[in-house]
Enzyme design. Sequence first.
Site, PDB file in Angstrom:
ATOM      1  N   ASP A 146       0.843  -1.211  -0.197  1.00 14.24           N
ATOM      2  CA  ASP A 146      -0.015   0.070  -0.054  1.00 14.24           C
ATOM      3  C   ASP A 146       0.989   1.252  -0.028  1.00 14.24           C
ATOM      4  OD1 ASP A 146      -2.276  -1.676   0.343  1.00 14.24           O
ATOM      5  OD2 ASP A 146      -1.721  -1.861   2.719  1.00 14.24           O
TER       6      ASP A 146
ATOM      7  N   GLY B 274      -3.904  -4.096  -4.620  1.00  9.98           N
ATOM      8  CA  GLY B 274      -4.746  -3.045  -5.162  1.00  9.98           C
ATOM      9  C   GLY B 274      -3.920  -1.711  -5.366  1.00  9.98           C
ATOM     10  N   HIS B 275      -3.747  -1.553  -6.711  1.00  7.17           N
ATOM     11  CA  HIS B 275      -2.778  -0.258  -7.216  1.00  7.17           C
ATOM     12  C   HIS B 275      -3.742   0.857  -7.611  1.00  7.17           C
ATOM     13  CE1 HIS B 275       1.154  -2.775  -7.802  1.00  7.17           C
ATOM     14  NE2 HIS B 275       0.811  -2.857  -6.528  1.00  7.17           N
TER      15      HIS B 275
ATOM     16  N   LYS C  19       2.587   2.186  -5.149  1.00  8.32           N
ATOM     17  CA  LYS C  19       3.395   1.805  -6.400  1.00  8.32           C
ATOM     18  C   LYS C  19       2.621   2.114  -7.455  1.00  8.32           C
ATOM     19  CE  LYS C  19       3.739  -2.290  -4.608  1.00  8.32           C
ATOM     20  NZ  LYS C  19       3.250  -1.925  -3.213  1.00  8.32           N
TER      21      LYS C  19
ATOM     22  N   THR D 238       3.007 -12.580   2.442  1.00 10.35           N
ATOM     23  CA  THR D 238       2.033 -13.121   1.238  1.00 10.35           C
ATOM     24  C   THR D 238       2.875 -14.476   0.575  1.00 10.35           C
ATOM     25  OG1 THR D 238       1.319 -12.453  -0.889  1.00 10.35           O
ATOM     26  CG2 THR D 238       3.473 -11.886  -0.501  1.00 10.35           C
TER      27      THR D 238
ATOM     28  N   GLN E 261       2.331  -5.803  -3.324  1.00  8.89           N
ATOM     29  CA  GLN E 261       2.451  -5.996  -1.864  1.00  8.89           C
ATOM     30  C   GLN E 261       3.713  -5.098  -1.633  1.00  8.89           C
ATOM     31  OE1 GLN E 261       1.797  -9.469  -3.497  1.00  8.89           O
ATOM     32  NE2 GLN E 261      -0.252  -8.931  -3.255  1.00  8.89           N
TER      33      GLN E 261
END
Length: 433
Positions: free
Chosen positions: A13, A40-41, A16, A250, A235
Amino acid sequence: MKVDVVLGLQWGDEGKGKIVDVLAKNYPVICRFQGGPNAGHSLQFSGKSFVLHSVPAGVFRKNTVNVIGNGVVLDPVIFQEECQAIAKMGVDPTKNIIISKRAHLILPTHRVMDAASEASLGKAKIGSTLKGITPTYTDKTARKGLRVGDVLAPDFKKRYDSLRQKHLETLKQFGFEYLKGKVKSQDAALEFDLKTMETEWMKAIDYLKKFRIVDGEYELNSMLATKKALAEGAQGTMLDVDFGAYPFVTSSSTICAGACTGLGVAPGKIGKVYGVFKAYCTRVGSGPFPTELSDAVGEEIRQKGHEFGATTGRPRRTGWLDLPALKFAIMVDGVTDLIMMKADVLDTFDTIKVAVGYKVNGKKTDRYPFDTAAVIEPVYKEFKGWKKDLTKCKSGAELPAAFKRYIAFIEKELGVKITYVSVGPDRSQTIKL
């Protein structure tokens, strides 16, 4: 030509997606090399906002090829929904996205297994996004997964049914049963309409076939003969399966080395490594977080930074900047350029703290510890806040002196220059130093 890499240096988060979008104008090829729809970008430009989960963040740039690499795990249903939303914005994703045959597919039963596994952990749960990521990577390493290239095989349905049956057998061990198209736990606390999920999934497979499904490693290395590429990590480094705070990590390699294995490019092809970090820290889910703030200050950062998961919507845990963790990430990633995000969130603070070391079980250290279950107490250095609206700054010359001192201290401690500073969510609010 080289592959430059954009990586998150914290617990994900970091922003990126925005940085890839900003840098994409300089790269004709953008690649995703690991992760899946658990990432989620968030992008914001021309007054519009968009969250990408599987698609590389260069998709909105004209004349850009977007590569989904072999290290990615792909959910066809989520991918279809995402691409259809992109199409509504005037971009035809079938024209500028190519997918590696070697990328693994997330099956409906992977998602059921993810939920069953997480529920079985109780209070010890990892904080999974329940997107089926871990079971898919487990099948990959167990050498029984389905890959994107398999959808082109004449016996694809037979391969699917075989893996599905193995999953249903595994689910029995979690106390689940399959009956009349539904999978449910014995206590009925969890129930999944597998028949409906599979119908949607098979339709999404047909949609997936509209894209160029290629030998990604050959395609990318061929393009590198004349074009440079930007690889986009998902991530963050501190969630890496090897180097993160295990087991609260992850299931893939989020560090720079993952770009090589997740795209099929040699280490010598890696160029610049952009390390992205926030001016503070956040984390979603369980696991150690040395500088976490569980007070009004932490809540203020959360609200001002809109710190809620782009994928899950969950409130993010917040804390002060952690330099020992950043040093660790820079070391394992080989970072050449630092990019600071969301500095504007701290505009109103009178005092800003930065962790410069730890006391681990009472002993001082500047290293991120292996035993993250230990008692980790951050050692802070305090800075006077800059008390100026950074979102109004258009150049480095306009940045307040107190903020420049904050940057200079971080650069000195980390030994790497900060080349970009983000002072707002829009792609235009990015200052090159």
